[in-house]
Motif scaffolding. Sequence first.
Motif, PDB file in Angstrom:
ATOM      1  N   LEU A   1      23.877  18.562  45.174  1.00  0.00           N
ATOM      2  CA  LEU A   1      25.158  17.893  45.403  1.00  0.00           C
ATOM      3  C   LEU A   1      26.320  18.874  45.315  1.00  0.00           C
ATOM      4  N   ARG A   2      26.226  19.832  44.385  1.00  0.00           N
ATOM      5  CA  ARG A   2      27.288  20.832  44.251  1.00  0.00           C
ATOM      6  C   ARG A   2      27.416  21.637  45.544  1.00  0.00           C
ATOM      7  N   GLU A   3      26.285  22.005  46.136  1.00  0.00           N
ATOM      8  CA  GLU A   3      26.331  22.752  47.387  1.00  0.00           C
ATOM      9  C   GLU A   3      26.824  21.870  48.534  1.00  0.00           C
ATOM     10  N   GLU A   4      26.301  20.647  48.603  1.00  0.00           N
ATOM     11  CA  GLU A   4      26.658  19.753  49.705  1.00  0.00           C
ATOM     12  C   GLU A   4      28.148  19.453  49.737  1.00  0.00           C
ATOM     13  N   TYR A   5      28.752  19.306  48.541  1.00  0.00           N
ATOM     14  CA  TYR A   5      30.166  18.928  48.477  1.00  0.00           C
ATOM     15  C   TYR A   5      31.094  20.101  48.177  1.00  0.00           C
ATOM     16  N   THR A   6      30.582  21.320  48.339  1.00  0.00           N
ATOM     17  CA  THR A   6      31.460  22.488  48.308  1.00  0.00           C
ATOM     18  C   THR A   6      32.355  22.442  49.545  1.00  0.00           C
ATOM     19  N   GLN A   7      33.644  22.652  49.361  1.00  0.00           N
ATOM     20  CA  GLN A   7      34.598  22.589  50.465  1.00  0.00           C
ATOM     21  C   GLN A   7      34.905  23.988  50.984  1.00  0.00           C
ATOM     22  N   ILE A   8      34.757  24.146  52.300  1.00  0.00           N
ATOM     23  CA  ILE A   8      35.008  25.425  52.949  1.00  0.00           C
ATOM     24  C   ILE A   8      36.214  25.277  53.866  1.00  0.00           C
ATOM     25  N   THR A   9      37.239  26.093  53.615  1.00  0.00           N
ATOM     26  CA  THR A   9      38.408  26.105  54.498  1.00  0.00           C
ATOM     27  C   THR A   9      38.261  27.268  55.457  1.00  0.00           C
ATOM     28  N   ILE A  10      38.280  26.950  56.757  1.00  0.00           N
ATOM     29  CA  ILE A  10      38.083  27.985  57.773  1.00  0.00           C
ATOM     30  C   ILE A  10      39.230  27.966  58.773  1.00  0.00           C
ATOM     31  N   ASP A  11      39.569  29.164  59.270  1.00  0.00           N
ATOM     32  CA  ASP A  11      40.428  29.282  60.442  1.00  0.00           C
ATOM     33  C   ASP A  11      39.504  29.394  61.646  1.00  0.00           C
ATOM     34  N   THR A  12      39.881  28.779  62.750  1.00  0.00           N
ATOM     35  CA  THR A  12      39.013  28.780  63.925  1.00  0.00           C
ATOM     36  C   THR A  12      39.778  29.187  65.167  1.00  0.00           C
ATOM     37  N   ILE A  13      39.057  29.805  66.084  1.00  0.00           N
ATOM     38  CA  ILE A  13      39.572  30.097  67.423  1.00  0.00           C
ATOM     39  C   ILE A  13      38.539  29.599  68.410  1.00  0.00           C
ATOM     40  N   MET A  14      38.955  28.755  69.351  1.00  0.00           N
ATOM     41  CA  MET A  14      38.054  28.223  70.363  1.00  0.00           C
ATOM     42  C   MET A  14      38.434  28.774  71.725  1.00  0.00           C
ATOM     43  N   VAL A  15      37.426  29.303  72.433  1.00  0.00           N
ATOM     44  CA  VAL A  15      37.646  29.783  73.805  1.00  0.00           C
ATOM     45  C   VAL A  15      36.562  29.203  74.707  1.00  0.00           C
ATOM     46  N   ASN A  16      36.746  29.386  76.010  1.00  0.00           N
ATOM     47  CA  ASN A  16      35.856  28.706  76.958  1.00  0.00           C
ATOM     48  C   ASN A  16      34.717  29.561  77.485  1.00  0.00           C
ATOM     49  N   ASP A  17      34.760  30.879  77.249  1.00  0.00           N
ATOM     50  CA  ASP A  17      33.681  31.710  77.799  1.00  0.00           C
ATOM     51  C   ASP A  17      33.214  32.724  76.760  1.00  0.00           C
ATOM     52  N   GLU A  18      31.972  33.120  76.881  1.00  0.00           N
ATOM     53  CA  GLU A  18      31.335  33.978  75.883  1.00  0.00           C
ATOM     54  C   GLU A  18      31.950  35.370  75.847  1.00  0.00           C
ATOM     55  N   ALA A  19      32.288  35.905  76.998  1.00  0.00           N
ATOM     56  CA  ALA A  19      32.846  37.264  77.038  1.00  0.00           C
ATOM     57  C   ALA A  19      34.149  37.342  76.256  1.00  0.00           C
ATOM     58  N   THR A  20      35.032  36.388  76.467  1.00  0.00           N
ATOM     59  CA  THR A  20      36.295  36.367  75.722  1.00  0.00           C
ATOM     60  C   THR A  20      36.038  36.167  74.243  1.00  0.00           C
ATOM     61  N   ALA A  21      35.085  35.303  73.920  1.00  0.00           N
ATOM     62  CA  ALA A  21      34.756  35.038  72.521  1.00  0.00           C
ATOM     63  C   ALA A  21      34.293  36.309  71.820  1.00  0.00           C
TER      64      ALA A  21
ATOM     65  N   TYR B   1      33.128  28.140  72.726  1.00  0.00           N
ATOM     66  CA  TYR B   1      32.758  29.213  71.797  1.00  0.00           C
ATOM     67  C   TYR B   1      33.793  29.299  70.678  1.00  0.00           C
ATOM     68  N   PHE B   2      33.283  29.364  69.436  1.00  0.00           N
ATOM     69  CA  PHE B   2      34.147  29.387  68.257  1.00  0.00           C
ATOM     70  C   PHE B   2      33.967  30.681  67.477  1.00  0.00           C
ATOM     71  N   ILE B   3      35.069  31.187  66.979  1.00  0.00           N
ATOM     72  CA  ILE B   3      35.053  32.277  65.998  1.00  0.00           C
ATOM     73  C   ILE B   3      35.639  31.696  64.721  1.00  0.00           C
ATOM     74  N   LEU B   4      34.933  31.852  63.615  1.00  0.00           N
ATOM     75  CA  LEU B   4      35.350  31.277  62.344  1.00  0.00           C
ATOM     76  C   LEU B   4      35.694  32.374  61.346  1.00  0.00           C
ATOM     77  N   LYS B   5      36.693  32.100  60.522  1.00  0.00           N
ATOM     78  CA  LYS B   5      37.035  32.974  59.410  1.00  0.00           C
ATOM     79  C   LYS B   5      37.162  32.117  58.161  1.00  0.00           C
ATOM     80  N   VAL B   6      36.422  32.496  57.113  1.00  0.00           N
ATOM     81  CA  VAL B   6      36.421  31.719  55.873  1.00  0.00           C
ATOM     82  C   VAL B   6      37.618  32.114  55.023  1.00  0.00           C
ATOM     83  N   GLU B   7      38.505  31.157  54.780  1.00  0.00           N
ATOM     84  CA  GLU B   7      39.710  31.408  53.993  1.00  0.00           C
ATOM     85  C   GLU B   7      39.514  31.092  52.515  1.00  0.00           C
ATOM     86  N   SER B   8      38.740  30.050  52.206  1.00  0.00           N
ATOM     87  CA  SER B   8      38.513  29.708  50.800  1.00  0.00           C
ATOM     88  C   SER B   8      37.231  28.890  50.653  1.00  0.00           C
ATOM     89  N   ILE B   9      36.642  28.966  49.470  1.00  0.00           N
ATOM     90  CA  ILE B   9      35.445  28.202  49.123  1.00  0.00           C
ATOM     91  C   ILE B   9      35.709  27.539  47.771  1.00  0.00           C
TER      92      ILE B   9
END
Length: 323
Positions: A175-195, A262-270
């Motif tokens: 439960l501790r793992e399941e309810y750990t909150q992850i704050t992420i910054d995201t960037i979404m693009v439409n093609d793999e090359a740009t991603a 396509y998403f790029i994620l950056k973890v800001e806080s856990i």
Amino acid sequence: MKKKAKGALCLLLTGLLWLTGCGSSFSDEVIARIDGREVMKSEYMVYLYTSTQSFVSAAGSDVWDMDFDGMTGAELVQERAFSTIQSVVAAEQYAEENNISLTEDQKTEAHTMAEEFLSQLTEEELAKMGVDQEQMETLMEESYLYSVVYGTLAKECEVNADEMEQYYQENADALREEYTQITIDTIMVNDEATAKEVSKKAKAGEDFATLFETYDTDTSAKENGGNGQMTLYQNYLNNTFGLSENLTLGEITDPIEVRGSYFILKVESITLPTDEQVKQLAEDAYRQQVQSTYVESRLSEMIAAQEVEKIPEAWENMETFQD
């Protein structure tokens, strides 16, 4: 203003239903009786639709090719739809016997739910169901009454404190793992090359917020002003982005493909839940499990006592919501 627009959309869809109904072969009719209470085809089709959506969401789109103890996926969904109606009828009978009814506020909420439900349907789905707004409001009231009866029955169930403590001890880490909150910054693009280009720049130290403004193609994320930031529970994050391992603080991912984007994620806080929060989560989960088992048993007893009469000819060539 938004509320008025939603209401107008609902009325428009209801009008479309009426127009398509005039030229379609749909004819509402009694398809069964449960303790003398008539079950209409339109009512069944609504429950068949929701059962189908739930089934596909849980098991995937290939569910129709699976075998379920000798039943096809379609047969199982049909059985679940009708058994849900039986549960609703049992709840109605229980409510009548115990003087349980909806308040005016609850009826209003049920009507709002009906409006929202109708607004999400396609013209084809509406035509298959054969319901208008008034019928949908009645069905939502019945569904709401079922939830009230469910809660009433759940309160009858006593939960053993020692067993609850044992459940906490056995499930605290999960439960501790399941309810750990992850704050992420995201960037979404439409093609793999740009991603790949964006991910490379982010890992090289370029400002993530600037990259978001330059490359992100999700207009709603930009309009909301959140810079693509979101906070998710650990399991939901992993499931949403198909991650096999937990992300670490500060980690920037390679491009992740999700339904063509396509998403790029950056973890800001856990943020891990406290021991007190985990204990509360465990107690709530255990209580819900015990109460659910108890209520389902009570409803099963009521359903077993029902007299069910299906009209054979009404079930011939019944439509489905399979793709």
